[in-house]
Design a protein around this motif. Structure first.
Motif, PDB file in Angstrom:
ATOM      1  N   MET A  90       0.840  -1.203   0.000  1.00  8.51           N
ATOM      2  CA  MET A  90       0.000   0.000   0.000  1.00  8.51           C
ATOM      3  C   MET A  90       0.872   1.248   0.000  1.00  8.51           C
ATOM      4  SD  MET A  90      -3.212  -0.900   2.533  1.00  8.51           S
ATOM      5  CE  MET A  90      -2.202  -1.206   3.972  1.00  8.51           C
ATOM      6  N   ARG A  91       0.319   2.325  -0.541  1.00 10.28           N
ATOM      7  CA  ARG A  91       1.054   3.591  -0.602  1.00 10.28           C
ATOM      8  C   ARG A  91       0.420   4.603   0.338  1.00 10.28           C
ATOM      9  NH1 ARG A  91       0.480   8.304  -3.493  1.00 10.28           N
ATOM     10  NH2 ARG A  91      -1.370   7.467  -4.521  1.00 10.28           N
ATOM     11  N   ALA A  92       1.232   5.228   1.181  1.00 14.88           N
ATOM     12  CA  ALA A  92       0.723   6.219   2.124  1.00 14.88           C
ATOM     13  C   ALA A  92       0.197   7.435   1.360  1.00 14.88           C
ATOM     14  CB  ALA A  92       1.822   6.641   3.091  1.00 14.88           C
ATOM     15  N   ILE A  93      -0.985   7.912   1.730  1.00  9.33           N
ATOM     16  CA  ILE A  93      -1.581   9.062   1.063  1.00  9.33           C
ATOM     17  C   ILE A  93      -1.508  10.329   1.906  1.00  9.33           C
ATOM     18  CG2 ILE A  93      -3.177   7.588  -0.232  1.00  9.33           C
ATOM     19  CD1 ILE A  93      -5.361   8.421   1.724  1.00  9.33           C
ATOM     20  N   TRP A  94      -1.011  10.217   3.142  1.00 11.08           N
ATOM     21  CA  TRP A  94      -0.979  11.376   4.034  1.00 11.08           C
ATOM     22  C   TRP A  94      -0.043  11.063   5.179  1.00 11.08           C
ATOM     23  CZ3 TRP A  94      -2.320  12.526   9.120  1.00 11.08           C
ATOM     24  CH2 TRP A  94      -2.635  13.863   9.421  1.00 11.08           C
ATOM     25  N   LYS A  95       0.678  12.070   5.651  1.00 10.75           N
ATOM     26  CA  LYS A  95       1.540  11.928   6.818  1.00 10.75           C
ATOM     27  C   LYS A  95       1.232  13.042   7.805  1.00 10.75           C
ATOM     28  CE  LYS A  95       5.544   9.682   4.646  1.00 10.75           C
ATOM     29  NZ  LYS A  95       7.014   9.769   4.422  1.00 10.75           N
ATOM     30  N   GLY A  96       1.228  12.693   9.074  1.00  7.68           N
ATOM     31  CA  GLY A  96       0.946  13.697  10.102  1.00  7.68           C
ATOM     32  C   GLY A  96       1.192  13.115  11.475  1.00  7.68           C
TER      33      GLY A  96
ATOM     34  N   VAL B 237       2.291   9.479  12.338  1.00  7.43           N
ATOM     35  CA  VAL B 237       1.637   8.359  11.658  1.00  7.43           C
ATOM     36  C   VAL B 237       1.596   8.580  10.147  1.00  7.43           C
ATOM     37  CG1 VAL B 237       0.156   7.725  13.610  1.00  7.43           C
ATOM     38  CG2 VAL B 237      -0.631   9.436  11.947  1.00  7.43           C
ATOM     39  N   LYS B 238       1.376   7.473   9.428  1.00  2.00           N
ATOM     40  CA  LYS B 238       1.090   7.487   8.000  1.00  2.00           C
ATOM     41  C   LYS B 238      -0.345   7.018   7.797  1.00  2.00           C
ATOM     42  CE  LYS B 238       5.810   6.326   6.484  1.00  2.00           C
ATOM     43  NZ  LYS B 238       6.629   5.305   5.746  1.00  2.00           N
ATOM     44  N   LEU B 239      -0.987   7.520   6.747  1.00  4.14           N
ATOM     45  CA  LEU B 239      -2.382   7.198   6.481  1.00  4.14           C
ATOM     46  C   LEU B 239      -2.483   6.377   5.199  1.00  4.14           C
ATOM     47  CD1 LEU B 239      -5.096   8.080   7.893  1.00  4.14           C
ATOM     48  CD2 LEU B 239      -5.343   9.712   6.026  1.00  4.14           C
ATOM     49  N   TYR B 240      -3.206   5.257   5.272  1.00  8.04           N
ATOM     50  CA  TYR B 240      -3.413   4.390   4.118  1.00  8.04           C
ATOM     51  C   TYR B 240      -4.911   4.168   3.904  1.00  8.04           C
ATOM     52  CZ  TYR B 240       1.496   3.079   4.956  1.00  8.04           C
ATOM     53  OH  TYR B 240       2.850   3.100   5.157  1.00  8.04           O
ATOM     54  N   ALA B 241      -5.338   4.140   2.656  1.00  6.86           N
ATOM     55  CA  ALA B 241      -6.729   3.824   2.354  1.00  6.86           C
ATOM     56  C   ALA B 241      -7.009   2.387   2.785  1.00  6.86           C
ATOM     57  CB  ALA B 241      -7.011   3.999   0.861  1.00  6.86           C
ATOM     58  N   ALA B 242      -8.071   2.191   3.568  1.00 11.31           N
ATOM     59  CA  ALA B 242      -8.367   0.866   4.099  1.00 11.31           C
ATOM     60  C   ALA B 242      -9.302   0.067   3.202  1.00 11.31           C
ATOM     61  CB  ALA B 242      -8.989   0.994   5.498  1.00 11.31           C
ATOM     62  N   THR B 243      -9.932   0.707   2.241  1.00 11.49           N
ATOM     63  CA  THR B 243     -10.890   0.012   1.382  1.00 11.49           C
ATOM     64  C   THR B 243     -10.604   0.313  -0.084  1.00 11.49           C
ATOM     65  OG1 THR B 243     -12.470   1.857   1.495  1.00 11.49           O
ATOM     66  CG2 THR B 243     -12.689   0.100   3.144  1.00 11.49           C
TER      67      THR B 243
ATOM     68  N   TYR C 142      -9.501   4.586   6.916  1.00 12.78           N
ATOM     69  CA  TYR C 142      -8.069   4.624   6.643  1.00 12.78           C
ATOM     70  C   TYR C 142      -7.326   3.923   7.783  1.00 12.78           C
ATOM     71  CZ  TYR C 142      -9.540   8.430   3.540  1.00 12.78           C
ATOM     72  OH  TYR C 142     -10.167   9.175   2.582  1.00 12.78           O
ATOM     73  N   TYR C 143      -6.219   3.262   7.424  1.00 17.75           N
ATOM     74  CA  TYR C 143      -5.352   2.655   8.435  1.00 17.75           C
ATOM     75  C   TYR C 143      -4.293   3.675   8.852  1.00 17.75           C
ATOM     76  CZ  TYR C 143      -7.228  -1.951   7.141  1.00 17.75           C
ATOM     77  OH  TYR C 143      -8.045  -3.019   6.906  1.00 17.75           O
ATOM     78  N   LEU C 144      -3.991   3.680  10.150  1.00 17.20           N
ATOM     79  CA  LEU C 144      -2.924   4.525  10.675  1.00 17.20           C
ATOM     80  C   LEU C 144      -1.739   3.645  11.046  1.00 17.20           C
ATOM     81  CD1 LEU C 144      -4.719   7.102  13.023  1.00 17.20           C
ATOM     82  CD2 LEU C 144      -3.882   7.449  10.711  1.00 17.20           C
ATOM     83  N   GLU C 145      -0.556   3.989  10.516  1.00 18.81           N
ATOM     84  CA  GLU C 145       0.666   3.260  10.838  1.00 18.81           C
ATOM     85  C   GLU C 145       1.616   4.184  11.574  1.00 18.81           C
ATOM     86  OE1 GLU C 145       4.294   0.853   8.568  1.00 18.81           O
ATOM     87  OE2 GLU C 145       3.228   2.474   7.553  1.00 18.81           O
ATOM     88  N   PRO C 146       2.181   3.741  12.715  1.00 22.18           N
ATOM     89  CA  PRO C 146       3.132   4.598  13.428  1.00 22.18           C
ATOM     90  C   PRO C 146       4.397   4.789  12.614  1.00 22.18           C
ATOM     91  CG  PRO C 146       3.125   2.400  14.372  1.00 22.18           C
ATOM     92  CD  PRO C 146       2.001   2.446  13.375  1.00 22.18           C
ATOM     93  N   GLU C 147       4.999   5.951  12.759  1.00 25.13           N
ATOM     94  CA  GLU C 147       6.204   6.277  12.000  1.00 25.13           C
ATOM     95  C   GLU C 147       7.324   6.648  12.961  1.00 25.13           C
ATOM     96  OE1 GLU C 147       7.389   8.908   8.043  1.00 25.13           O
ATOM     97  OE2 GLU C 147       5.741   9.565   9.326  1.00 25.13           O
ATOM     98  N   GLY C 148       8.511   6.120  12.713  1.00 25.49           N
ATOM     99  CA  GLY C 148       9.672   6.467  13.533  1.00 25.49           C
ATOM    100  C   GLY C 148       9.497   6.059  14.976  1.00 25.49           C
TER     101      GLY C 148
END
Length: 316
Positions: free
Chosen positions: A1-7, A18-24, A110-116
């Protein structure tokens, strides 16, 4: 999956990058409108409803239609003045019980993935949501527009689910009058519910329609029931459309200058190239003359040298 947003998710003084990924993703079956006779695609033009003329993309603007049918034109400068935000923060406003939010409000997931270094505070937030059996109501800026959303836990991942604004939910304008319901009917309905009671498992359900369409198309291909058209592939279709558009543009430009456009531009190009090629050798002629002068000068030089030697002999 490709992250569409970071925040970052912020609650209190804690910030979780976190990074944001489309879940559907949609698996809807799509069809093209084609000519039944030959399979050619049906094209749609951008035509003005008032003058019937085709409108170029550069001449298309945003218009807001009022209730009485008037049209207000909004320019790019007008749109730039509208309130927007580019914040990269998912701000937690409050934690609410899960059953207080109507699923009708839910929109996209959207899925949230922790970053760093955000893994530990991410895990703490996830555990807190699970233990409290609550969802976090947040505000977030996506696509230059602020939205309300919730954070909830699915398996081991925090899911951000955007919601519609309350005024976007319509109120039904009808009522259901069922009359008197007998106790025996209610009891029978309860028995039916108990008979069909169970736990939800999404894997038990399958999109039969998409599978049936795929099987139908496959059988027609194997049976040779296909139409061979010039635009059977995307590449050839785009080339044909582009060529036609260029030819029309050339013809329109010549017409605007009062010239005749009988021959396509592609045919006139080689003629111009040949004429230029014929003129090219004529420009090289001066170079030959210069070379001839240089040769003549070279021949005269030895003659002067010989005369000098004869004078030297006479002197001796």
């Amino acid at each position: 999956m490709r992250a569409i947003w970071k925040g970052a998710v912020s609650f209190g003084l804690v910030s979780v990058p976190v990074k944001l990924y489309a879940a559907t993703e949609s698996h809807d079956v799509s069809f093209r409108q084609v000519h039944a006779k030959d399979g050619g695609r049906i094209k749609y033009q951008r035509v003005c409803s008032l003058d019937g003329e085709e409108v170029a993309y550069a001449d298309i603007a945003k218009g807001y239609e009022t209730e009485d049918g008037e049209m207000v034109i909004l320019t790019d400068d007008d749109m730039a003045e509208l309130p927007s935000t580019s914040s990269r923060e998912i701000a937690v406003e409050k934690f609410v019980p899960r059953d207080q939010i109507d699923p009708l409000l839910f929109e996209k997931s959207y899925y949230l993935e922790p970053e760093g270094a955000g893994a530990k505070p991410y895990a703490l937030l996830r555990q807190a949501l699970l233990d409290a059996d609550r969802m976090a109501v947040v505000t977030v800026a996506l696509r230059q527009r602020t939205s309300i959303a919730v954070l909830r836990v699915k398996d081991d991942v925090i899911v951000l689910q955007t919601m519609m604004w309350p005024d976007e939910i319509r109120t039904p304008d009808f009522s259901v009058e069922a009359g008197d319901v007998k106790d025996s009917e209610v009891k029978m309905a309860h028995m039916l519910v108990e008979t069909l009671a169970g736990d939800f498992d999404a894997s038990e359900f399958e999109d039969d329609y998409a599978g049936a369409v795929e099987a139908l198309v496959k059988s027609k291909i194997e049976g040779g029931e296909i139409k061979r058209t010039e635009t059977s592939t995307k590449t050839s279709g785009e080339v044909v459309d582009l060529l036609a558009a260029l030819q029309k543009s050339v013809a329109a430009a010549k017409s605007a200058r009062g010239e005749e456009a009988d021959e396509p531009a592609a045919k006139t190009a080689p003629a111009k190239k040949s004429a230029a090629a014929k003129k090219a050798p004529a420009k090289k002629a001066p170079a030959k003359k210069a070379a001839a002068k240089k040769t003549t000068a070279a021949k005269k030089a030895p003659a002067k040298k010989t005369a000098t030697k004869k004078r030297a002999k006479k002197a001796s």
